[in-house]
Design a protein around this motif. Sequence first.
Motif, mmCIF file in Angstrom:
data_model
loop_
_atom_site.group_PDB
_atom_site.id
_atom_site.type_symbol
_atom_site.label_atom_id
_atom_site.label_comp_id
_atom_site.label_asym_id
_atom_site.label_seq_id
_atom_site.Cartn_x
_atom_site.Cartn_y
_atom_site.Cartn_z
ATOM 1 N N VAL A 1 -4.366 -9.797 -2.833
ATOM 2 C CA VAL A 1 -4.530 -8.463 -2.279
ATOM 3 C C VAL A 1 -3.421 -8.237 -1.249
ATOM 4 O O VAL A 1 -3.234 -9.067 -0.359
ATOM 5 N N PRO A 2 -2.664 -7.144 -1.344
ATOM 6 C CA PRO A 2 -1.601 -6.889 -0.365
ATOM 7 C C PRO A 2 -2.168 -6.769 1.054
ATOM 8 O O PRO A 2 -3.018 -5.912 1.309
ATOM 9 N N TYR A 3 -1.689 -7.621 1.965
ATOM 10 C CA TYR A 3 -2.196 -7.564 3.337
ATOM 11 C C TYR A 3 -1.847 -6.246 4.012
ATOM 12 O O TYR A 3 -2.528 -5.822 4.953
ATOM 13 N N ALA A 4 -0.824 -5.576 3.519
ATOM 14 C CA ALA A 4 -0.452 -4.271 4.085
ATOM 15 C C ALA A 4 -1.605 -3.280 4.005
ATOM 16 O O ALA A 4 -1.650 -2.304 4.768
ATOM 17 N N ASP A 5 -2.560 -3.530 3.115
ATOM 18 C CA ASP A 5 -3.707 -2.628 2.950
ATOM 19 C C ASP A 5 -4.926 -3.084 3.756
ATOM 20 O O ASP A 5 -6.033 -2.566 3.550
ATOM 21 N N HIS A 6 -4.727 -4.056 4.660
ATOM 22 C CA HIS A 6 -5.892 -4.622 5.350
ATOM 23 C C HIS A 6 -6.639 -3.591 6.188
ATOM 24 O O HIS A 6 -7.854 -3.689 6.358
ATOM 25 N N LEU B 1 -10.098 -1.860 -5.046
ATOM 26 C CA LEU B 1 -10.008 -3.112 -5.785
ATOM 27 C C LEU B 1 -9.946 -2.880 -7.297
ATOM 28 O O LEU B 1 -9.283 -3.628 -8.017
ATOM 29 N N ASP B 2 -10.609 -1.842 -7.767
ATOM 30 C CA ASP B 2 -10.537 -1.513 -9.192
ATOM 31 C C ASP B 2 -9.096 -1.165 -9.581
ATOM 32 O O ASP B 2 -8.584 -1.637 -10.609
ATOM 33 N N GLU B 3 -8.440 -0.366 -8.757
ATOM 34 C CA GLU B 3 -7.043 -0.022 -9.032
ATOM 35 C C GLU B 3 -6.151 -1.259 -8.977
ATOM 36 O O GLU B 3 -5.227 -1.408 -9.784
ATOM 37 N N LEU B 4 -6.436 -2.153 -8.042
ATOM 38 C CA LEU B 4 -5.637 -3.374 -7.915
ATOM 39 C C LEU B 4 -5.781 -4.254 -9.153
ATOM 40 O O LEU B 4 -4.796 -4.793 -9.677
#
Length: 403
Positions: free
Chosen positions: A161-166, A197-200
């Motif tokens: 998961v990109p941490y930029a989205d935290h 999360l679905d998009e990821l």
Amino acid sequence: MTTLEEPAVEFPVARECPFAPPKEYARIREEEPVSKVGLPDGRQAWVVTRHEDVRMVLNDRRFSADRFHPNFPALTVGGNSFRRDSDDRTMIAMDAPEHGPARRAVLGEFTVKRMEALRPRIQQIVDDLIDEMLAGPKPADLVSALSLPVPSLVICELLGVPYADHGLFQTHTAELLKRTTGPEERRAAFEAVHGYLDELVVQKESAPGDDLLGRQITKLREEGTYQRGPLVALAFLLLVAGHETTANMISLGTIALLENPRQLTAIKADQDKTAPAVEELLRYFTIVDAATARLCVEDVEIGGATIKAGDGVLALGYSANRDPKAFENPDSFDIDRGARHHVAFGFGPHQCLGQNLARMELKIVFDTLFERIPALKLAAPVDDLPFKDDAAIYGVYRLPVTW
């Protein structure tokens, strides 16, 4: 679910002190260890309070983990209303025989060996964050500087998961965990994280990487069993549980150690003492009061009471971890206790999947923090700290520290 006119206690019960369970827990455990309590939605459930009984409930197939059952107890109003289709459920909501294969499919991601391989990266994350904290202003907020980013970075890298989205998932997770969040706001927060999360996962389907989600996609496709819904649900479970629990334990553990200087001195002098200290901190705080909820599917005699099929049950881990029959002087904090039989990670087939990771993160953080900042101290009285009295996972919102 059976109802009574006036339950003895309404759940959840607020903590009166960050270092002690509510007084009602000891009273119930002593006087009526298996008894009825009121839930926020007006229904009632059984609460199990003794250590041996809690372990029995969590290890007995007559108590179901099926969160999609209408009678499954919830500790928030509308807590069951946003659960999606049962086809998307994760192992946490499964019973045998489905639970075993679902758990084994991802268990290899959390073995001691794989966690040890992560140790250098976790150490680097901790060191980098402490560097930033030391270079910044004093006092510093340990929650935002260290407690929250360490497990968030680790679980993001583990999952892919990109941490930029935290900021997105931390904000919405906080709303989900607040008991005061209304049903509409709770559902919106759930949908925001689930949709993200679905998009990821959709993105990863086209090019699975070398992370937990990517490896699961590849593995399940090879087996011919891949479905997006269950993987998104698994990602949701691991992302939320993987950062909030450890983050709160880092903050609370730091407070407890600073408030117990003799035991902190012992850890500083011998880091072999940190691992048992972590176990004691987990037992002492038990940040989730109810180890978990269950639904009785067959009449069961336990603790002098008969729990009927269809009744909800709360396994009260915080009470179990302060049971004097299981722990001598349970209300004292003792890093030499050696109490690995606590139930802070649950017990039985549903015991916390990420416990090896949590233990490692906590040990690395405490060893590094107190070695690099030996003069660390609280910058505010404990009584003035904003503890999470309104949250399902106990902790502190801010922790000002200086050195």
